[in-house]
Design a protein around this motif. Structure first.
Motif, short mmCIF file in Angstrom:
data_model
loop_
_atom_site.label_atom_id
_atom_site.label_comp_id
_atom_site.label_asym_id
_atom_site.label_seq_id
_atom_site.Cartn_x
_atom_site.Cartn_y
_atom_site.Cartn_z
N THR A 56 6.16 -4.19 6.98
CA THR A 56 7.11 -3.25 7.15
C THR A 56 6.33 -2.05 6.78
O THR A 56 5.41 -1.95 5.89
N ARG A 57 6.69 -0.98 7.34
CA ARG A 57 6.17 0.36 7.40
C ARG A 57 7.32 1.48 7.33
O ARG A 57 8.32 1.45 7.95
N ASP A 58 7.11 2.32 6.10
CA ASP A 58 7.89 3.48 5.97
C ASP A 58 7.17 4.61 5.90
O ASP A 58 6.09 4.49 5.59
N ALA A 59 7.64 5.85 6.23
CA ALA A 59 7.22 7.02 6.56
C ALA A 59 6.15 7.13 7.23
O ALA A 59 5.45 6.49 8.05
N GLY B 13 2.30 15.32 4.71
CA GLY B 13 3.52 14.50 5.36
C GLY B 13 3.82 13.74 4.05
O GLY B 13 3.47 13.89 2.86
N PRO B 14 4.82 12.79 4.32
CA PRO B 14 5.26 12.02 3.18
C PRO B 14 4.38 11.11 2.63
O PRO B 14 3.38 10.69 3.34
N VAL B 15 4.67 10.33 1.55
CA VAL B 15 3.68 9.33 1.04
C VAL B 15 4.10 8.05 2.01
O VAL B 15 5.19 7.84 2.63
N THR C 274 8.70 4.68 -7.98
CA THR C 274 7.50 5.02 -8.97
C THR C 274 6.20 5.18 -8.34
O THR C 274 5.65 6.23 -8.66
N TRP C 275 5.90 4.44 -7.26
CA TRP C 275 4.56 4.45 -6.81
C TRP C 275 4.50 6.03 -5.88
O TRP C 275 3.52 6.38 -5.69
N GLU C 276 5.59 5.88 -5.23
CA GLU C 276 5.68 7.27 -4.32
C GLU C 276 5.62 8.43 -5.15
O GLU C 276 4.98 9.62 -4.78
N THR C 277 6.50 8.68 -6.34
CA THR C 277 5.97 9.67 -7.24
C THR C 277 4.66 9.86 -7.83
O THR C 277 4.47 10.97 -7.80
N ARG D 244 0.95 -1.10 -0.08
CA ARG D 244 -0.17 0.02 -0.02
C ARG D 244 0.95 1.11 -0.25
O ARG D 244 1.70 1.15 0.91
N TYR D 245 0.58 2.09 -0.96
CA TYR D 245 1.33 3.45 -0.84
C TYR D 245 -0.03 4.36 -0.63
O TYR D 245 -1.00 4.53 -1.65
#
Length: 189
Positions: A186-189, A169-171, A151-154, A19-20
Motif C-alpha cells: 500500500t502507498r499513501d501520499a 510534496g508530502p511525506v 510519528t515517522w511522518e512528523t 518506508r517513509y
C-alpha cells in the motif's frame, strides 16, 4: 544489565516493511551537516506526545553503536532501542526485549535519485509485532499503526524543516505486508 535484541523472526504475525520518505530541494545544509544534526539530536525530531525518545545509554548529543534510547510510546506500551550500525549516511536501530515490535529501522539521508540539488531522507523498517496481543491491537485494530505512521511522518517533516530547503510534496509512505499466504503493498501520499 542491557536488554537483548528482539529480531523480527522472534515476533508474531505478518512482517511489515515500511518506508517513509521526504524530498527537499535547495537545502541550506549539506547532507553531511544535516545528517550529523539528526544523529546528535535524535529526540528533537520525534513528536514527544507520540514517541518521546530519551537517551538511556551513551553521551548526549552524539550517536554511537550500542547507545540505547527509551521510548515512551502513546498507548499501552513503551519500548527500548539500541544503535546497531552507523555509516556516513545512515544509522540502524534495533528493538530490544519489551519493545512492542520485533525488528530494525534504518534512517538514511542522501542525494535525491533524480533531482539536482535535492536530498531524500528515508526511514525504512522491517518488523513484526512482539506478540499476539500487540499484533491484534496494531494490525487488527490499527491503533499502533496510526501512532507509528504519524510519528515517522512528523520526523520526516522535521528533518525537511531542519534542512532549510523546500519540501517537495508530502511525506511518502509505503507498506509491504508479508504473511505466510500473501504480500500486499500500500502507498499513501
Amino acid at each position: 544489565m542491557s536488554k537483548s535484541e528482539q529480531p523480527a523472526h522472534t515476533g508474531s504475525g505478518p512482517l511489515f516493511e515500511r518506508r517513509y520518505w521526504v524530498d527537499v530541494q535547495n537545502p541550506r545544509r549539506t547532507a553531511a551537516e544535516l545528517f550529523e544534526h539528526i544523529k546528535c539530536n535524535l529526540p528533537e525530531f520525534s513528536p514527544d506526545l507520540l514517541a518521546d525518545f530519551e537517551k538511556a545509554k551513551g553521551q548526549a548529543h552524539e550517536l554511537r553503536v550500542d547507545d540505547e534510547f527509551r521510548i515512551k510510546i502513546l498507548g499501552p506500551w513503551n519500548g527500548d532501542v539500541r544503535v546497531d550500525e552507523i555509516g556516513n549516511d545512515y544509522f540502524v536501530l534495533v528493538t530490544l526485549e519489551s519493545h512492542p515490535e520485533a525488528g530494525r529501522i534504518r534512517f538514511s539521508l542522501g542525494p535525491h535519485p533524480q533531482l539536482p540539488d535535492a536530498l531524500r531522507f528515508e526511514i525504512h523498517s522491517w518488523a513484526r509485532s512482539r506478540d499476539g496481543l500487540v499484533a491484534f491491537t496494531y494490525d487488527t485494530l490499527g491503533m499502533g499503526k496510526r501512532v507509528q505512521q504519524q510519528t515517522w511522518e512528523t520526523f520526516c517533516e522535521r528533518v525537511a524543516e531542519a534542512s532549510g530547503g523546500l519540501l517537495l510534496g508530502p511525506v511518502h509512505v509505503e507498506t509491504v505486508r508479508q504473511s505466510d499466504t500473501n504480500t500486499e503493498v500500500t502507498r499513501d501520499a
